[in-house]
Write a protein that holds these residues in place. Structure first.
Motif, PDB file in Angstrom:
ATOM      1  N   GLY A 161      28.792  70.260  -0.411  1.00  0.00           N
ATOM      2  CA  GLY A 161      27.303  69.973  -0.590  1.00  0.00           C
ATOM      3  C   GLY A 161      27.221  68.414  -1.117  1.00  0.00           C
ATOM      4  O   GLY A 161      26.667  67.358  -0.243  1.00  0.00           O
ATOM      5  N   GLY A 162      27.578  68.258  -2.387  1.00  0.00           N
ATOM      6  CA  GLY A 162      27.288  67.175  -2.977  1.00  0.00           C
ATOM      7  C   GLY A 162      28.133  65.726  -2.441  1.00  0.00           C
ATOM      8  O   GLY A 162      27.913  64.543  -2.270  1.00  0.00           O
ATOM      9  N   MET A 163      29.566  66.195  -2.008  1.00  0.00           N
ATOM     10  CA  MET A 163      30.303  65.194  -1.520  1.00  0.00           C
ATOM     11  C   MET A 163      29.828  64.619   0.153  1.00  0.00           C
ATOM     12  O   MET A 163      29.533  63.785   0.224  1.00  0.00           O
ATOM     13  CB  MET A 163      31.617  65.735  -1.411  1.00  0.00           C
ATOM     14  N   ALA A 164      29.304  65.698   0.920  1.00  0.00           N
ATOM     15  CA  ALA A 164      28.913  65.525   2.001  1.00  0.00           C
ATOM     16  C   ALA A 164      27.678  64.423   2.016  1.00  0.00           C
ATOM     17  O   ALA A 164      27.216  63.712   2.592  1.00  0.00           O
ATOM     18  CB  ALA A 164      28.545  66.965   2.922  1.00  0.00           C
ATOM     19  N   GLN A 165      26.795  64.905   0.917  1.00  0.00           N
ATOM     20  CA  GLN A 165      25.402  64.330   0.800  1.00  0.00           C
ATOM     21  C   GLN A 165      25.775  62.638   0.339  1.00  0.00           C
ATOM     22  O   GLN A 165      25.257  61.864   1.098  1.00  0.00           O
ATOM     23  CB  GLN A 165      24.683  64.689  -0.184  1.00  0.00           C
ATOM     24  N   ARG A 166      27.001  62.476  -0.378  1.00  0.00           N
ATOM     25  CA  ARG A 166      27.293  61.055  -0.777  1.00  0.00           C
ATOM     26  C   ARG A 166      27.866  60.499   0.615  1.00  0.00           C
ATOM     27  O   ARG A 166      27.648  59.248   0.791  1.00  0.00           O
ATOM     28  CB  ARG A 166      28.503  61.237  -1.822  1.00  0.00           C
ATOM     29  N   LEU A 167      28.635  61.274   1.144  1.00  0.00           N
ATOM     30  CA  LEU A 167      29.177  60.367   2.609  1.00  0.00           C
ATOM     31  C   LEU A 167      27.862  60.245   3.440  1.00  0.00           C
ATOM     32  O   LEU A 167      28.123  59.068   4.209  1.00  0.00           O
ATOM     33  CB  LEU A 167      30.098  61.549   3.249  1.00  0.00           C
ATOM     34  N   MET A 168      26.875  60.976   3.361  1.00  0.00           N
ATOM     35  CA  MET A 168      25.797  60.633   4.315  1.00  0.00           C
ATOM     36  C   MET A 168      25.018  59.140   3.884  1.00  0.00           C
ATOM     37  O   MET A 168      24.357  58.413   4.493  1.00  0.00           O
ATOM     38  CB  MET A 168      24.795  61.695   4.429  1.00  0.00           C
ATOM     39  N   VAL A 169      25.028  59.153   2.502  1.00  0.00           N
ATOM     40  CA  VAL A 169      24.525  57.807   1.972  1.00  0.00           C
ATOM     41  C   VAL A 169      25.305  56.808   2.157  1.00  0.00           C
ATOM     42  O   VAL A 169      25.017  55.705   2.619  1.00  0.00           O
ATOM     43  CB  VAL A 169      24.180  58.032   0.587  1.00  0.00           C
ATOM     44  N   ASP A 190      23.794  71.221  -6.720  1.00  0.00           N
ATOM     45  CA  ASP A 190      23.685  71.415  -8.236  1.00  0.00           C
ATOM     46  C   ASP A 190      23.361  70.411  -8.887  1.00  0.00           C
ATOM     47  O   ASP A 190      23.314  69.176  -8.425  1.00  0.00           O
ATOM     48  CB  ASP A 190      25.134  72.007  -8.313  1.00  0.00           C
ATOM     49  N   PRO A 191      22.784  70.777  -9.975  1.00  0.00           N
ATOM     50  CA  PRO A 191      22.493  69.443 -11.003  1.00  0.00           C
ATOM     51  C   PRO A 191      23.408  68.439 -11.116  1.00  0.00           C
ATOM     52  O   PRO A 191      22.931  67.340 -11.327  1.00  0.00           O
ATOM     53  CB  PRO A 191      22.361  70.229 -12.389  1.00  0.00           C
ATOM     54  N   GLN A 192      24.654  68.590 -11.304  1.00  0.00           N
ATOM     55  CA  GLN A 192      25.702  67.572 -11.232  1.00  0.00           C
ATOM     56  C   GLN A 192      25.777  66.853 -10.037  1.00  0.00           C
ATOM     57  O   GLN A 192      25.605  65.587 -10.232  1.00  0.00           O
ATOM     58  CB  GLN A 192      26.934  68.416 -11.519  1.00  0.00           C
ATOM     59  N   SER A 193      25.822  67.220  -9.044  1.00  0.00           N
ATOM     60  CA  SER A 193      25.684  66.565  -7.688  1.00  0.00           C
ATOM     61  C   SER A 193      24.329  65.793  -7.361  1.00  0.00           C
ATOM     62  O   SER A 193      24.223  64.636  -7.284  1.00  0.00           O
ATOM     63  CB  SER A 193      25.837  67.246  -6.413  1.00  0.00           C
ATOM     64  N   ARG A 194      23.387  66.608  -8.080  1.00  0.00           N
ATOM     65  CA  ARG A 194      22.110  65.572  -8.038  1.00  0.00           C
ATOM     66  C   ARG A 194      22.199  64.422  -9.112  1.00  0.00           C
ATOM     67  O   ARG A 194      21.596  63.166  -8.356  1.00  0.00           O
ATOM     68  CB  ARG A 194      20.916  66.753  -8.757  1.00  0.00           C
ATOM     69  N   LEU A 195      22.475  64.666 -10.219  1.00  0.00           N
ATOM     70  CA  LEU A 195      22.612  63.244 -10.916  1.00  0.00           C
ATOM     71  C   LEU A 195      23.552  62.204 -10.456  1.00  0.00           C
ATOM     72  O   LEU A 195      23.106  61.009 -10.625  1.00  0.00           O
ATOM     73  CB  LEU A 195      23.260  63.892 -12.430  1.00  0.00           C
ATOM     74  N   LEU A 197      24.201  61.626  -7.343  1.00  0.00           N
ATOM     75  CA  LEU A 197      23.445  60.957  -6.325  1.00  0.00           C
ATOM     76  C   LEU A 197      22.257  60.060  -6.967  1.00  0.00           C
ATOM     77  O   LEU A 197      21.954  58.789  -6.275  1.00  0.00           O
ATOM     78  CB  LEU A 197      22.799  62.023  -5.434  1.00  0.00           C
ATOM     79  N   TRP A 198      21.565  60.427  -7.906  1.00  0.00           N
ATOM     80  CA  TRP A 198      20.585  59.768  -8.534  1.00  0.00           C
ATOM     81  C   TRP A 198      21.232  58.233  -8.960  1.00  0.00           C
ATOM     82  O   TRP A 198      20.736  57.271  -8.847  1.00  0.00           O
ATOM     83  CB  TRP A 198      19.817  60.248  -9.837  1.00  0.00           C
ATOM     84  N   GLU A 199      22.496  58.552  -9.521  1.00  0.00           N
ATOM     85  CA  GLU A 199      23.325  57.342 -10.122  1.00  0.00           C
ATOM     86  C   GLU A 199      23.471  56.323  -9.023  1.00  0.00           C
ATOM     87  O   GLU A 199      23.389  55.095  -8.941  1.00  0.00           O
ATOM     88  CB  GLU A 199      24.552  57.750 -10.701  1.00  0.00           C
ATOM     89  N   ILE A 200      23.884  56.720  -7.814  1.00  0.00           N
ATOM     90  CA  ILE A 200      24.245  56.045  -6.447  1.00  0.00           C
ATOM     91  C   ILE A 200      22.933  55.486  -6.385  1.00  0.00           C
ATOM     92  O   ILE A 200      22.910  53.964  -5.951  1.00  0.00           O
ATOM     93  CB  ILE A 200      24.513  56.868  -5.486  1.00  0.00           C
ATOM     94  N   LEU A 201      21.719  55.951  -5.860  1.00  0.00           N
ATOM     95  CA  LEU A 201      20.730  55.419  -5.746  1.00  0.00           C
ATOM     96  C   LEU A 201      20.257  54.292  -6.681  1.00  0.00           C
ATOM     97  O   LEU A 201      19.541  53.132  -6.182  1.00  0.00           O
ATOM     98  CB  LEU A 201      19.514  56.444  -5.349  1.00  0.00           C
ATOM     99  N   LEU A 202      20.225  54.703  -7.847  1.00  0.00           N
ATOM    100  CA  LEU A 202      19.826  53.407  -9.029  1.00  0.00           C
ATOM    101  C   LEU A 202      20.754  52.247  -8.729  1.00  0.00           C
ATOM    102  O   LEU A 202      20.387  51.170  -8.874  1.00  0.00           O
ATOM    103  CB  LEU A 202      19.857  54.041 -10.178  1.00  0.00           C
ATOM    104  N   ARG A 203      21.987  52.576  -8.493  1.00  0.00           N
ATOM    105  CA  ARG A 203      22.954  51.367  -8.268  1.00  0.00           C
ATOM    106  C   ARG A 203      22.639  50.417  -7.171  1.00  0.00           C
ATOM    107  O   ARG A 203      22.479  49.319  -7.180  1.00  0.00           O
ATOM    108  CB  ARG A 203      24.197  51.891  -8.053  1.00  0.00           C
TER     109      ARG A 203
END
Ligand SMILES: Nc1ncnc2c1ncn2[C@@H]1O[C@H](COP(=O)(O)OP(=O)(O)OP(=O)(O)O)[C@@H](O)[C@H]1O
Ligand SMILES: [Mg+2]
Length: 335
Positions: A161-169, A190-195, A197-203
């Motif tokens: 799920g986390g990787m799919a979300q990163r790919l969508m971004v 999950d909390p780790q994937s959430r963090l 993704l937050w890092e990606i958005l902040l970057r």
């Protein structure tokens, strides 16, 4: 490496800093959506301005109108009345042009299951008019940057799920849109994937990317967003920086207590104390908003004692965006 750095030769991004906090990149005017058969608007005369370079959050509970708002701004939902200009383009009258200016990460997984991870990026670029070479380069770079390079040839079904979300971004930013929209980007992660993704958005934010996201997680709005609009029933109830919203509450401390006995009577007694600015009864718990924590706690305890209630549990914390929401609506963000 952050894409923002990779894209530093992009003139649109290069002058973003001079605009930050300055020009308006999204403006809505009385933007309204009434779905067929609904007796009240999902979004009701929304007037909103988002500034270039900011992370702007729409925070609200289920059914607040977040997706409908994002939908209208991204041309997926046709407004019933009112209008919106996104990146200088009227989204109602020029939807095809508006699509070029925006990147979208929808609430549901919309990756193409017939394609590999890499192909999902590549064909997105081609669809947006990029040359084969540019699209290939961008897909390669983004997979690298989003730590998905070794999954390039894999079917998207193989992603977590986390990787799919990163790919969508990654897909959303591939054609270098002026603004990206993310609808509940970390819901269900999950909390780790959430963090991650937050890092990606902040970057992306650090590189000047304008980001509009919807969320019902107060921590997400608080930690990520420059400004937050709190939404409920299609209306914006408050809009400010997270700090501004929290400072707008009269209280500086929230005392949550579980007690046995007549809670309504206890709430009444508590609200008569000078240090208490508000008392909210929620699910058998009292949230006592107090000002001046040092005096306040003894006052609260004394009142509980005098009321004949028995204290089972007490926690003290600072106001959060959830406190702001409860103050505005009398209910919790989560259903
Ligand atoms: N296609 C639709 N047809 C009819 N009503 C709809 C449709 N989409 C949304 N609604 C209604 O419009 C209102 C706002 O919904 P919307 O999906 O925009 O809220 P949301 O804030 O995104 O909620 P969630 O947190 O559940 O995603 C709700 O009452 C919802 O039931
Ligand atoms: Mg939604």
């Amino acid at each position: 490496m952050a894409r923002a750095v990779l894209a530093s030769d992009d003139s649109d991004l290069a002058d973003v800093d001079t605009h930050r906090g300055g020009d308006v990149i999204i403006r809505t005017s009385d933007l309204t959506k009434v779905y067929p058969g609904m007796d009240r608007p999902a979004v009701d005369k929304l007037n909103l301005e988002v500034r270039r370079g900011e992370i702007f959050g729409l925070l609200g509970p289920n059914g607040a109108g977040k997706t409908t708002t994002a939908g209208m701004l991204t041309t997926m939902v046709i407004p019933t009345s009112g209008g919106a200009v996104v990146g200088g383009i009227d989204v109602v009258n020029q939807p095809a042009l508006a699509k070029q200016a925006i990147g979208v990460v929808p609430q549901q997984n919309t990756l193409d299951r017939a394609l590999t991870v890499w192909e999902n990026l590549y064909f997105h670029g081609r669809f947006f008019g990029m040359s084969a070479g540019d699209s290939r380069t961008a897909a390669d770079e983004l997979l690298e940057e989003f730590h998905l390079a070794r999954w390039g040839k894999a079917p998207v079904m193989a992603l977590s799920g986390g990787m799919a979300q990163r790919l969508m971004v990654a897909r959303a930013i591939l054609h270098k849109p002026e603004i990206i929209f993310l609808d509940e980007p970390t819901a269900g992660l999950d909390p780790q994937s959430r963090l991650a993704l937050w890092e990606i958005l902040l970057r992306l934010h650090a590189g000047g990317q304008t980001i509009l996201l919807t969320t019902h997680y107060m921590e997400e709005a608080d930690q990520l967003c420059d400004r937050v609009a709190i939404m409920d029933h299609g209306h914006i109830l408050a809009l400010d920086t997270p700090e501004g919203l929290k400072a707008g509450i009269e209280a500086d401390t929230i005392v949550s207590l579980h007690a046995t006995g007549d809670l309504t009577k206890l709430a009444r007694s508590l609200s008569r104390r000078r240090v208490v600015t508000n008392v909210v009864e929620l699910d058998g718990e009292l949230r006592v908003h107090v000002k001046g924590a040092a005096d306040a706690l003894p006052a609260v305890l004394e009142t509980v004692d005098k009321s004949g209630s028995r204290l089972n549990d007490l926690t003290v914390h600072e106001p959060t965006l959830e406190t702001v929401f409860i103050n505005l609506t009398g209910k919790e963000l989560r259903d």
